[in-house]
Write a protein that holds these residues in place. Structure first.
Motif, short mmCIF file in Angstrom:
data_model
loop_
_atom_site.label_atom_id
_atom_site.label_comp_id
_atom_site.label_asym_id
_atom_site.label_seq_id
_atom_site.Cartn_x
_atom_site.Cartn_y
_atom_site.Cartn_z
N TRP A 52 45.84 42.16 34.46
CA TRP A 52 44.91 41.17 35.01
C TRP A 52 43.52 41.77 35.17
CZ3 TRP A 52 41.83 40.61 39.34
CH2 TRP A 52 41.38 39.32 39.62
N CYS A 53 43.46 43.03 35.59
CA CYS A 53 42.17 43.66 35.89
C CYS A 53 41.39 44.05 34.64
CB CYS A 53 42.37 44.91 36.75
SG CYS A 53 42.95 44.59 38.43
N ARG B 56 38.75 41.59 32.97
CA ARG B 56 37.68 41.27 33.92
C ARG B 56 36.74 42.45 34.11
NH1 ARG B 56 42.00 38.41 34.46
NH2 ARG B 56 41.92 36.24 35.23
N LEU B 57 37.31 43.66 34.25
CA LEU B 57 36.45 44.84 34.38
C LEU B 57 35.74 45.13 33.06
CD1 LEU B 57 35.46 47.11 36.18
CD2 LEU B 57 37.45 48.47 35.50
N ARG C 64 34.73 42.92 30.87
CA ARG C 64 33.60 41.97 30.78
C ARG C 64 32.46 42.40 31.71
NH1 ARG C 64 36.52 37.80 31.14
NH2 ARG C 64 36.43 37.50 33.40
N LEU C 65 32.80 42.87 32.90
CA LEU C 65 31.79 43.29 33.86
C LEU C 65 31.04 44.52 33.36
CD1 LEU C 65 30.51 42.99 36.69
CD2 LEU C 65 32.35 44.46 37.56
N VAL D 216 42.08 43.25 25.57
CA VAL D 216 40.96 42.33 25.78
C VAL D 216 40.86 41.45 24.54
CG1 VAL D 216 38.50 42.10 26.19
CG2 VAL D 216 39.77 43.98 27.23
N ASP E 69 37.92 36.97 26.16
CA ASP E 69 37.65 37.72 27.38
C ASP E 69 36.34 38.48 27.31
OD1 ASP E 69 40.01 37.00 28.70
OD2 ASP E 69 41.15 38.48 27.58
#
Length: 411
Positions: free
Chosen positions: A242-243, A246-247, A249-250, A406, A410
């Protein structure tokens, strides 16, 4: 004297042997160079500067500098140092040969600097690219897919020191053609895997097995215990799944690879300072230290597992070149030892092997490789029936779930 089928198999035998040996030699050279550089960075330099080997400040400094160095390599090397492992499967398409020098340098620097990733993905990419490029010129009639299969088989054999893993993996990918028997199709890949494994064994023996107490006769209760352990490992791994996007992309909002990897290296340094030296690097040598040590407690093992999991997510999200299988094995060992210490009635052989099975299954989504890694770390034949049974509910839990990658949406 030989049937045409046998002659066809023998035609690929010489290139398979060459590719297997070459795949292993590339891996060995990379690992030796990385080991020498690691010794300089983590032993020689701190001693000369009068710094403690376990100094948190040195850990943060080294990981930050490692991130900056890898970022510079990726920024200025042709091909931008190959594919991002967070976005690619273990066995992918061949990359341009011009990207290979930068990819190898980024891998060596990352391995030596303490990044929590293994060598498997970049080494696979390098070996596949060389096999497709050189093999396609020497034997134009042989397609790129065949060279890819041979190179990946040779690399898997070299990585694990045995052709068994390659046999298991390719038995499910090469068995779809009803016109050609499975073992005809496996002949050349197994030869490449065997050549890679034997070449690796001439220089060093990969140490996967741990000193875990022998497991006795299988009991019904052990199946339930193993299934619960695997479920816990899967739940932990799915947090990372899950992480990661998102990380990723950040971090990629920073755009510049030097800045992105420098920040990532600093984050890894902080994690390493919290978890200690044992949570750095690819994890195989460190899991041996963890298993042989008698001083760690339940909270220590939990800390090691969580820090290593966070470090793998950070390293993959920031674009470090490396694989996630070896660190996943370390996390599985730490989690398994923690669960055994917490509930001593469940044998360590079950907690460790089932934790590895669950974590590797999350990372690779390959049941054969997960079974192989669990059996390699806890080499006890009485465990194999239990692991096969535990695999069934574990596979059900992961059916339809996202992989630790990814995807395009994403980004």
């Amino acid at each position: 004297m030989l049937h045409p089928r046998a002659r066809n198999m023998l035609l690929l035998a010489p290139p398979a042997l060459i590719i297997g040996v070459a795949s292993s030699l590339i891996l060995i050279i990379v690992m030796k160079v990385a080991a020498v550089l690691q010794s300089v960075l983590w032993n020689t330099l701190p001693m000369q500067l009068g710094v403690s080997l376990d100094s948190p400040a040195w850990t943060i400094l080294m990981l930050t500098l490692t991130g900056l160095a890898v970022g510079l390599v990726i920024r200025f090397s042709p091909g931008h140092a190959g594919p991002d492992p967070a976005q690619e499967p273990l066995i992918g398409e061949a990359v341009a040969p011009s990207a290979l020098p930068g990819l190898l340098i980024a891998l060596i620097v990352g391995l030596a600097g303490g990044v929590s990733l293994g060598p498997e993905h970049p080494i696979m990419a390098v070996n596949i690219a060389l096999a497709v490029y050189l093999g396609g010129r020497a034997f134009p009639r042989v397609g790129a897919l065949d060279w890819t299969i041979l190179a990946s088989a040779g690399t898997i054999g070299a990585l694990f020191g045995t052709p068994v893993a390659a046999a298991l993996i390719f038995s499910q990918t090469l068995g779809s053609n009803n016109d050609i028997p499975l073992w005809d199709r496996l002949f050349a890949p197994l030869m490449a895997a065997a050549a890679g494994a034997l070449t690796t064994s001439l220089f060093f023996h990969p140490h996967f097995s741990l000193p875990i107490s022998h497991y006795g006769q299988m009991q019904i209760a052990d199946i339930f215990s193993g299934a619960i352990v695997a479920a816990i490992a899967i739940a932990l791994g799915m947090v990372a799944v899950w992480c990661l996007p998102r990380l990723h992309r950040l971090m990629h909002k920073l755009k510049h690879p030097v800045l992105m990897l420098g920040v990532g290296g600093f984050m890894l340094g902080i994690l390493g300072a919290i978890g200690g030296h044992i949570t750095l690097f690819k994890g195989l040598d460190e899991m041996q230290q963890m298993a042989f040590s008698q001083v760690f407690t339940v909270s220590d093992y939990m800390l090691f597992a969580l820090i290593k999991l966070a470090a793998v997510v950070v390293a993959a999200a920031c674009g470090f070149r490396g694989g996630r299988i070896f660190p996943a094995v370390f996390i599985g060992v730490a989690l398994g030892l923690m669960l055994h210490e917490h509930v001593e009635a469940v044998p360590a052989a079950i907690t460790v092997s089932c934790s590895i099975l669950g974590l590797v299954l999350v990372v690779t989504r390959d049941a054969w490789l997960s079974l192989f890694m669990a059996a390699a770390v806890v080499p006890d034949t009485t465990l194999i029936p239990l692991l096969c049974i535990v695999m069934l509910p574990a596979w059900l839990l992961l059916a339809g779930k996202p992989m630790m990658m990814v995807s395009g949406k994403d980004k």
